[in-house]
Design a protein around this motif. Structure first.
Motif, PDB file in Angstrom:
ATOM      1  N   THR A  28      -0.559  -1.613  -6.099  1.00  0.00           N
ATOM      2  CA  THR A  28      -0.919  -3.037  -5.992  1.00  0.00           C
ATOM      3  C   THR A  28       0.280  -3.915  -6.351  1.00  0.00           C
ATOM      4  OG1 THR A  28      -1.737  -3.221  -8.263  1.00  0.00           O
ATOM      5  CG2 THR A  28      -3.337  -2.549  -6.596  1.00  0.00           C
ATOM      6  N   ALA A  69      -3.407  10.038  -9.502  1.00  0.00           N
ATOM      7  CA  ALA A  69      -3.801   9.310  -8.286  1.00  0.00           C
ATOM      8  C   ALA A  69      -4.247   7.887  -8.649  1.00  0.00           C
ATOM      9  CB  ALA A  69      -4.910  10.057  -7.555  1.00  0.00           C
ATOM     10  N   ALA A  86      -2.563   4.439  -7.365  1.00  0.00           N
ATOM     11  CA  ALA A  86      -3.337   3.387  -6.683  1.00  0.00           C
ATOM     12  C   ALA A  86      -3.080   2.040  -7.355  1.00  0.00           C
ATOM     13  CB  ALA A  86      -4.824   3.732  -6.715  1.00  0.00           C
ATOM     14  N   GLU A  87      -3.065   2.047  -8.675  1.00  0.00           N
ATOM     15  CA  GLU A  87      -2.835   0.811  -9.427  1.00  0.00           C
ATOM     16  C   GLU A  87      -1.388   0.328  -9.212  1.00  0.00           C
ATOM     17  OE1 GLU A  87      -5.235  -0.708 -10.949  1.00  0.00           O
ATOM     18  OE2 GLU A  87      -3.928  -2.313 -11.716  1.00  0.00           O
ATOM     19  N   GLY A 113       0.798  -1.221   0.000  1.00  0.00           N
ATOM     20  CA  GLY A 113       0.000   0.000   0.000  1.00  0.00           C
ATOM     21  C   GLY A 113       0.833   1.274   0.000  1.00  0.00           C
ATOM     22  N   GLN A 139      -7.696   9.364  -0.380  1.00  0.00           N
ATOM     23  CA  GLN A 139      -8.039   8.334  -1.354  1.00  0.00           C
ATOM     24  C   GLN A 139      -7.025   7.177  -1.332  1.00  0.00           C
ATOM     25  OE1 GLN A 139      -8.469  10.430  -5.114  1.00  0.00           O
ATOM     26  NE2 GLN A 139      -8.303   8.510  -6.233  1.00  0.00           N
ATOM     27  N   LEU A 140      -5.732   7.494  -1.125  1.00  0.00           N
ATOM     28  CA  LEU A 140      -4.688   6.502  -1.391  1.00  0.00           C
ATOM     29  C   LEU A 140      -4.012   5.901  -0.161  1.00  0.00           C
ATOM     30  CD1 LEU A 140      -2.674   8.224  -4.303  1.00  0.00           C
ATOM     31  CD2 LEU A 140      -4.469   6.501  -4.499  1.00  0.00           C
TER      32      LEU A 140
END
Ligand SMILES: Nc1ncnc2c1ncn2[C@@H]1O[C@H](COP(=O)(O)OP(=O)(O)OP(=O)(O)O)[C@@H](O)[C@H]1O
Length: 239
Positions: free
Chosen positions: A178, A170, A174-175, A31, A194-195
């Motif tokens: 992962t 953003a 986020a992608e 994360g 958000q992140l």
């Protein structure tokens, strides 16, 4: 979750002046962890200290191995990707050349990069200097993601970008998160909300708060006290 990066008692100085003071925190192996704080508190300098780009003392452990004694290029080779605040694209090289120069492994992660930044696929032959700020940011992120890294350090990727582009960056972060843990300096609190899972807050070169980012941002008084933004605390009863 275990820690991918452990920072213990890190201090950093520029031109003899200490700008990072005895900073300690850990970054989980999954994360996004946000580094927050008002302007000039030492966020960039903390990342630069970890990268060995400024004079530093203290312990930095990457996946169980000390990296604080290493030169910057060795730290990069160990798998610390760095996306600096000023993006540092080679403006007189094409997008493809910028990416190719960053490659360190036999099989670069082209599929990942192409899927995260389709706009760059269409602009492979374009000079990087003629790209918009958002597109240059994407080149900078893509250069780090083209290699397998243990962690990415990303410094203010949404700074100065239009709201729609902020959303795109953003979403890409986020992608990307992962596939690799990210330590993110970010001033846009909506993006942080958000992140980010965890947050490390600096003030005057020191850590003044660590914990869940969403819990901190849900607490207006705490957010205001730490970052000087958000809803100011009530100052007495109604008149
Ligand atoms: N090249 C430099 N020469 C002298 N002082 C510097 C230099 N770079 C940073 N500093 C000082 O170091 C301190 C920390 O700066 P740093 O850029 O790390 O803060 P920051 O939290 O990232 O700030 P910002 O949010 O404004 O980017 C500041 O007081 C700054 O003025």
């Amino acid at each position: 979750m275990s820690a991918v990066l452990e920072v213990v008692g890190l201090s950093g100085s520029i031109a003899g002046q200490q700008v990072v003071e005895d900073v300690s925190f850990t970054v989980p192996d999954r994360g996004i962890t946000a580094v927050l704080g008002r302007n000039g508190v030492g966020k960039t300098s903390t990342l630069r200290s970890i990268m060995g780009l400024i004079d530093r003392r203290g312990e930095v452990t990457l996946a169980g191995e000390r990296i604080d004694g290493l030169r910057t290029h060795r730290i990069v080779q160990r798998g610390v990707g760095y996306v600096p605040e000023d993006r540092e694209v080679f403006s007189r090289l094409t997008v493809a050349e910028n990416l190719q120069l960053a490659v360190r492994q036999k099989k670069p992660n082209w599929e990942l990069v192409d899927s995260l930044f389709p706009d760059l696929v269409a602009r492979r032959s374009q000079m990087a200097g003629t790209l918009s700020g958002g597109q240059q940011q994407m080149v900078s992120l893509a250069r780090a993601l083209v290699n397998d890294n243990r962690i990415l350090l990303v410094d203010e990727p949404t700074k100065g970008l239009a709201p729609l582009i902020v959303e795109q960056v953003a979403a890409a972060l986020a992608e990307a998160a992962t596939t690799v843990p990210i330590l993110l300096v970010e001033q846009n609190l909506e993006v942080v909300r958000q992140l980010a899972g965890d947050a490390v807050v600096l003030s005057g070169g020191r850590v003044v708060h660590t914990g869940s980012a969403s819990a901190m941002l849900a607490d207006d008084e705490l957010t205001h006290r730490l970052l000087g933004v958000g809803v100011a605390p009530a100052t007495g009863g109604a008149r």
